[in-house]
Design a protein around this motif. Structure first.
Motif, PDB file in Angstrom:
ATOM      1  N   GLY A 146     -12.544   7.761 -13.485  1.00 20.64           N
ATOM      2  CA  GLY A 146     -13.968   8.025 -13.467  1.00 20.64           C
ATOM      3  C   GLY A 146     -14.397   9.472 -13.644  1.00 20.64           C
ATOM      4  O   GLY A 146     -15.575   9.783 -13.498  1.00 20.64           O
ATOM      5  N   LEU A 147     -13.489  10.364 -13.953  1.00 21.34           N
ATOM      6  CA  LEU A 147     -13.832  11.774 -14.131  1.00 21.34           C
ATOM      7  C   LEU A 147     -14.516  11.994 -15.477  1.00 21.34           C
ATOM      8  O   LEU A 147     -13.991  11.611 -16.518  1.00 21.34           O
ATOM      9  CB  LEU A 147     -12.560  12.632 -14.052  1.00 21.34           C
ATOM     10  CG  LEU A 147     -12.744  14.137 -14.052  1.00 21.34           C
ATOM     11  CD1 LEU A 147     -13.448  14.597 -12.790  1.00 21.34           C
ATOM     12  CD2 LEU A 147     -11.386  14.823 -14.177  1.00 21.34           C
ATOM     13  N   SER A 148     -15.718  12.586 -15.438  1.00 22.73           N
ATOM     14  CA  SER A 148     -16.477  12.885 -16.656  1.00 22.73           C
ATOM     15  C   SER A 148     -17.225  14.197 -16.447  1.00 22.73           C
ATOM     16  O   SER A 148     -17.193  14.773 -15.357  1.00 22.73           O
ATOM     17  CB  SER A 148     -17.462  11.761 -16.984  1.00 22.73           C
ATOM     18  OG  SER A 148     -18.574  11.820 -16.121  1.00 22.73           O
ATOM     19  N   ILE A 149     -17.938  14.652 -17.452  1.00 25.47           N
ATOM     20  CA  ILE A 149     -18.722  15.882 -17.338  1.00 25.47           C
ATOM     21  C   ILE A 149     -19.799  15.754 -16.257  1.00 25.47           C
ATOM     22  O   ILE A 149     -20.219  16.752 -15.665  1.00 25.47           O
ATOM     23  CB  ILE A 149     -19.338  16.301 -18.702  1.00 25.47           C
ATOM     24  CG1 ILE A 149     -20.032  17.672 -18.623  1.00 25.47           C
ATOM     25  CG2 ILE A 149     -20.302  15.250 -19.216  1.00 25.47           C
ATOM     26  CD1 ILE A 149     -19.141  18.835 -18.327  1.00 25.47           C
ATOM     27  N   ASP A 150     -20.239  14.553 -15.953  1.00 23.66           N
ATOM     28  CA  ASP A 150     -21.257  14.340 -14.924  1.00 23.66           C
ATOM     29  C   ASP A 150     -20.682  14.200 -13.518  1.00 23.66           C
ATOM     30  O   ASP A 150     -21.437  14.000 -12.565  1.00 23.66           O
ATOM     31  CB  ASP A 150     -22.086  13.090 -15.246  1.00 23.66           C
ATOM     32  CG  ASP A 150     -23.121  13.351 -16.319  1.00 23.66           C
ATOM     33  OD1 ASP A 150     -23.329  14.522 -16.690  1.00 23.66           O
ATOM     34  OD2 ASP A 150     -23.728  12.374 -16.794  1.00 23.66           O
ATOM     35  N   SER A 151     -19.372  14.279 -13.383  1.00 27.34           N
ATOM     36  CA  SER A 151     -18.741  14.162 -12.065  1.00 27.34           C
ATOM     37  C   SER A 151     -18.969  15.448 -11.267  1.00 27.34           C
ATOM     38  O   SER A 151     -19.485  16.430 -11.780  1.00 27.34           O
ATOM     39  CB  SER A 151     -17.239  13.923 -12.218  1.00 27.34           C
ATOM     40  OG  SER A 151     -16.981  12.711 -12.873  1.00 27.34           O
ATOM     41  N   ASN A 152     -18.530  15.408 -10.021  1.00 25.32           N
ATOM     42  CA  ASN A 152     -18.561  16.612  -9.197  1.00 25.32           C
ATOM     43  C   ASN A 152     -17.153  16.890  -8.673  1.00 25.32           C
ATOM     44  O   ASN A 152     -16.220  16.136  -8.946  1.00 25.32           O
ATOM     45  CB  ASN A 152     -19.583  16.477  -8.062  1.00 25.32           C
ATOM     46  CG  ASN A 152     -19.310  15.294  -7.164  1.00 25.32           C
ATOM     47  OD1 ASN A 152     -18.191  14.819  -7.016  1.00 25.32           O
ATOM     48  ND2 ASN A 152     -20.369  14.779  -6.554  1.00 25.32           N
ATOM     49  N   PHE A 153     -17.021  17.978  -7.915  1.00 26.30           N
ATOM     50  CA  PHE A 153     -15.701  18.390  -7.450  1.00 26.30           C
ATOM     51  C   PHE A 153     -15.012  17.303  -6.624  1.00 26.30           C
ATOM     52  O   PHE A 153     -13.787  17.152  -6.694  1.00 26.30           O
ATOM     53  CB  PHE A 153     -15.796  19.689  -6.641  1.00 26.30           C
ATOM     54  CG  PHE A 153     -14.467  20.126  -6.116  1.00 26.30           C
ATOM     55  CD1 PHE A 153     -13.508  20.659  -6.967  1.00 26.30           C
ATOM     56  CD2 PHE A 153     -14.153  19.974  -4.783  1.00 26.30           C
ATOM     57  CE1 PHE A 153     -12.263  21.037  -6.500  1.00 26.30           C
ATOM     58  CE2 PHE A 153     -12.908  20.357  -4.299  1.00 26.30           C
ATOM     59  CZ  PHE A 153     -11.970  20.888  -5.153  1.00 26.30           C
ATOM     60  N   LYS A 154     -15.759  16.537  -5.873  1.00 25.57           N
ATOM     61  CA  LYS A 154     -15.175  15.486  -5.035  1.00 25.57           C
ATOM     62  C   LYS A 154     -14.348  14.498  -5.864  1.00 25.57           C
ATOM     63  O   LYS A 154     -13.294  14.048  -5.434  1.00 25.57           O
ATOM     64  CB  LYS A 154     -16.278  14.745  -4.277  1.00 25.57           C
ATOM     65  CG  LYS A 154     -15.771  13.716  -3.317  1.00 25.57           C
ATOM     66  CD  LYS A 154     -16.908  13.071  -2.550  1.00 25.57           C
ATOM     67  CE  LYS A 154     -16.356  12.068  -1.550  1.00 25.57           C
ATOM     68  NZ  LYS A 154     -17.434  11.451  -0.783  1.00 25.57           N
ATOM     69  N   THR A 155     -14.807  14.175  -7.062  1.00 28.73           N
ATOM     70  CA  THR A 155     -14.068  13.257  -7.940  1.00 28.73           C
ATOM     71  C   THR A 155     -12.689  13.827  -8.276  1.00 28.73           C
ATOM     72  O   THR A 155     -11.701  13.092  -8.304  1.00 28.73           O
ATOM     73  CB  THR A 155     -14.859  12.986  -9.237  1.00 28.73           C
ATOM     74  OG1 THR A 155     -16.181  12.583  -8.910  1.00 28.73           O
ATOM     75  CG2 THR A 155     -14.188  11.913 -10.077  1.00 28.73           C
ATOM     76  N   ILE A 156     -12.625  15.115  -8.525  1.00 28.17           N
ATOM     77  CA  ILE A 156     -11.326  15.746  -8.803  1.00 28.17           C
ATOM     78  C   ILE A 156     -10.471  15.724  -7.548  1.00 28.17           C
ATOM     79  O   ILE A 156      -9.318  15.293  -7.563  1.00 28.17           O
ATOM     80  CB  ILE A 156     -11.495  17.213  -9.264  1.00 28.17           C
ATOM     81  CG1 ILE A 156     -12.240  17.299 -10.581  1.00 28.17           C
ATOM     82  CG2 ILE A 156     -10.132  17.899  -9.390  1.00 28.17           C
ATOM     83  CD1 ILE A 156     -12.581  18.719 -10.986  1.00 28.17           C
ATOM     84  N   TYR A 157     -11.024  16.206  -6.453  1.00 28.41           N
ATOM     85  CA  TYR A 157     -10.285  16.381  -5.207  1.00 28.41           C
ATOM     86  C   TYR A 157      -9.683  15.069  -4.704  1.00 28.41           C
ATOM     87  O   TYR A 157      -8.567  15.047  -4.198  1.00 28.41           O
ATOM     88  CB  TYR A 157     -11.216  16.985  -4.148  1.00 28.41           C
ATOM     89  CG  TYR A 157     -10.498  17.506  -2.939  1.00 28.41           C
ATOM     90  CD1 TYR A 157      -9.780  18.693  -2.988  1.00 28.41           C
ATOM     91  CD2 TYR A 157     -10.541  16.816  -1.730  1.00 28.41           C
ATOM     92  CE1 TYR A 157      -9.122  19.175  -1.874  1.00 28.41           C
ATOM     93  CE2 TYR A 157      -9.891  17.290  -0.609  1.00 28.41           C
ATOM     94  CZ  TYR A 157      -9.182  18.476  -0.681  1.00 28.41           C
ATOM     95  OH  TYR A 157      -8.519  18.953   0.419  1.00 28.41           O
ATOM     96  N   GLU A 158     -10.408  13.971  -4.878  1.00 31.31           N
ATOM     97  CA  GLU A 158      -9.930  12.672  -4.384  1.00 31.31           C
ATOM     98  C   GLU A 158      -8.981  11.959  -5.334  1.00 31.31           C
ATOM     99  O   GLU A 158      -8.283  11.042  -4.922  1.00 31.31           O
ATOM    100  CB  GLU A 158     -11.124  11.758  -4.091  1.00 31.31           C
ATOM    101  CG  GLU A 158     -11.938  12.214  -2.904  1.00 31.31           C
ATOM    102  CD  GLU A 158     -13.111  11.302  -2.599  1.00 31.31           C
ATOM    103  OE1 GLU A 158     -13.489  10.479  -3.464  1.00 31.31           O
ATOM    104  OE2 GLU A 158     -13.661  11.416  -1.479  1.00 31.31           O
TER     105      GLU A 158
END
Length: 187
Positions: free
Chosen positions: A108-120
């Motif tokens: 689900g990582l996209s340009i509209d994601s936030n740091f939480k998406t990366i971290y998790e």
């Protein structure tokens, strides 16, 4: 009795068409939709047939194209492709900046994601502190993501020498830039 085979065929067609659209927008290591490290820049028009490619001339003897803009149906820039000039006849893709949220990873990582998406979902391999931004490297997908320092706590905003840890970046910090880099193809 005839209803079951017709329903099965319909479901198979539906599943196949869904997989095709996913494969055209998925971000993975050395993949961005149907683009890969071995994709020649001259092939981009035929691969991204639903998009418009800004005109470029790779044959210019004095000026090499530094980037190629790809526009979606609405006329917005969706990708910026940086060519990799290997020799006079073969120009492939070096990096791609992703600007359209339709491109995303399986997690689900996209340009509209936030740091939480990366971290998790991903291991952050490197955090680089610059004057105005923090650059996150995610080797698993060959990406680097830039977060503007204005989203960081005040003690981190103005010091480009301080080491920034992942737990210091707020979960809601949005992305400024999202890049995928391709590794050299084996020719």
């Amino acid at each position: 009795m005839k209803l079951i085979p017709i329903t099965s065929i319909f479901l198979l067609i539906l599943a196949t068409s869904c997989n095709t659209s996913d494969s055209e927008t998925i971000i993975a290591k050395n993949k961005l939709g149907l683009l890969s490290p071995s994709t020649k820049v001259s092939e981009v028009n035929t691969i991204l047939i639903n998009d418009s490619i800004a005109e470029f001339d790779l044959e210019s003897k004095f000026n090499k194209v530094s980037e190629i803009e790809v526009f979606n149906k609405e006329g917005n820039i969706s990708l910026v492709i940086e060519p990799n000039y290997q020799n006079d006849s073969l120009v492939t893709i070096n990096e791609v900046q992703i600007l359209d949220p339709k491109y995303r990873t399986k997690k689900g990582l996209s340009i509209d994601s936030n740091f939480k998406t990366i971290y998790e979902n991903y291991k952050i391999d490197n955090i680089q502190n610059s004057i105005n931004s923090v650059i996150l490297s995610i080797d698993e997908i060959g990406a680097y993501i830039v977060i503007d320092k204005k989203h960081l706590p005040s003690k981190l905003k103005f010091d480009s020498e301080i080491k920034i840890e992942a737990n210091q970046i707020p979960d809601e910090a949005p992305f400024k830039y999202f890049w995928i880099r391709f590794e050299e193809p084996n020719l």
